[in-house]
Design a protein around this motif. Structure first.
Motif, short mmCIF file in Angstrom:
data_model
loop_
_atom_site.label_atom_id
_atom_site.label_comp_id
_atom_site.label_asym_id
_atom_site.label_seq_id
_atom_site.Cartn_x
_atom_site.Cartn_y
_atom_site.Cartn_z
N GLU A 18 -8.30 7.69 -5.86
CA GLU A 18 -7.97 8.04 -4.26
C GLU A 18 -6.67 8.88 -3.99
O GLU A 18 -6.62 9.82 -3.32
CB GLU A 18 -7.84 6.79 -3.32
N LEU A 19 -5.71 8.62 -4.76
CA LEU A 19 -4.33 9.21 -4.44
C LEU A 19 -4.42 10.83 -4.97
O LEU A 19 -4.02 11.66 -4.42
CB LEU A 19 -3.24 8.72 -5.16
N GLU A 26 -4.14 16.43 1.65
CA GLU A 26 -3.39 15.96 2.68
C GLU A 26 -1.73 16.36 2.58
O GLU A 26 -1.33 16.59 3.80
CB GLU A 26 -3.33 14.39 2.81
N VAL A 27 -1.41 16.52 1.22
CA VAL A 27 0.09 16.78 1.21
C VAL A 27 0.15 18.19 1.24
O VAL A 27 -0.21 19.01 0.45
CB VAL A 27 0.78 16.35 0.14
N LYS A 28 0.58 18.73 2.40
CA LYS A 28 0.94 20.35 2.69
C LYS A 28 2.14 20.95 2.44
O LYS A 28 2.34 22.27 2.37
CB LYS A 28 0.21 20.70 4.04
N ASN A 72 7.80 10.52 -2.54
CA ASN A 72 8.17 9.16 -2.23
C ASN A 72 8.32 9.37 -0.50
O ASN A 72 8.21 8.28 0.07
CB ASN A 72 9.56 8.97 -2.90
N SER A 73 8.85 10.23 0.03
CA SER A 73 8.93 10.32 1.47
C SER A 73 7.63 10.49 2.30
O SER A 73 7.55 9.93 3.31
CB SER A 73 9.62 11.45 1.97
N ALA A 74 6.60 10.78 1.46
CA ALA A 74 5.33 10.89 2.10
C ALA A 74 4.48 9.51 1.66
O ALA A 74 3.37 9.55 1.96
CB ALA A 74 4.38 11.90 1.56
N ALA A 75 5.21 8.68 1.03
CA ALA A 75 4.54 7.43 0.38
C ALA A 75 3.82 6.54 1.67
O ALA A 75 2.78 6.06 1.47
CB ALA A 75 5.44 6.45 -0.26
N GLY A 76 4.50 6.57 2.65
CA GLY A 76 4.01 5.70 3.84
C GLY A 76 2.80 6.16 4.32
O GLY A 76 1.79 5.51 4.87
N PHE A 77 2.74 7.66 4.49
CA PHE A 77 1.68 8.31 5.04
C PHE A 77 0.44 8.13 4.08
O PHE A 77 -0.68 7.81 4.48
CB PHE A 77 1.76 9.67 5.23
N LEU A 78 0.90 8.33 2.79
CA LEU A 78 -0.54 8.16 1.66
C LEU A 78 -0.93 6.67 1.61
O LEU A 78 -2.15 6.30 1.44
CB LEU A 78 0.36 8.59 0.33
N LEU A 94 4.09 2.24 -2.26
CA LEU A 94 3.87 3.20 -3.51
C LEU A 94 5.39 3.67 -3.78
O LEU A 94 6.20 4.09 -3.17
CB LEU A 94 3.07 4.41 -2.82
N HIS A 95 5.53 3.93 -5.08
CA HIS A 95 6.85 4.55 -5.60
C HIS A 95 6.28 5.30 -6.88
O HIS A 95 5.73 5.05 -7.82
CB HIS A 95 7.38 3.25 -6.05
N PHE A 96 6.78 6.71 -6.60
CA PHE A 96 6.52 7.92 -7.53
C PHE A 96 7.52 8.17 -8.53
O PHE A 96 8.59 8.06 -8.13
CB PHE A 96 6.22 9.01 -6.72
#
Length: 133
Positions: A18-19, A26-28, A72-78, A94-96
């Motif tokens: 899914e990720l 989604e990550v632009k 990591n900053s987009a982790a909440g959105f993801l 999530l922790h990348f």
């Protein structure tokens, strides 16, 4: 006999699939290159997930660190998007992390190829002397 997988492994496998799609769609952010998710480790309590990634086309450590920071900053959105896709009571945080195993494997492969090439260039007479001793 079928292999048995734990619940956390099944969750990790589904999160990986899914990720991969979510990051691509989604990550632009242009600072994120072509990301490949190599592994997902979910904690036993399903509270945290370590996502290991490689980034194609970004060789410098600064570019890779920037991609990790953006993810990591987009982790909440993801995480929110994952909650929509997956049927879980709670979605792990999530922790990348950067997966160095691919780079390390390529380096070791190059070393092995170089050693084989050097071994192939040894004179045949030297090999014959080595076998006599």
């Amino acid at each position: 006999m079928a292999k048995e997988y734990s619940r956390t492994q099944r969750i990790g496998d589904q999160m990986q699939r899914e990720l991969a799609q979510l990051i691509r769609r989604e990550v632009k952010d242009p600072r994120v290159g072509l990301v490949t998710i190599t592994a997902v480790e979910v904690s036993r309590d399903v509270g945290h997930a370590k996502i290991f990634i490689t980034v194609m086309g970004q060789d410098s450590a600064e570019d890779i660190a920037q991609s990790i920071k953006v993810l990591n900053s987009a982790a909440g959105f993801l995480r929110m998007q994952l909650a929509r896709e997956m049927k879980l009571r709670s979605v792990p945080q999530l922790h990348f992390h950067y997966d160095e195993s691919v780079v390390r494997g390529a380096h070791l492969s190059a070393l092995i190829e170089r050693a084989v090439a050097e071994d192939g260039q040894r004179p045949v007479a030297a090999e014959a002397e080595d076998t006599k001793e």
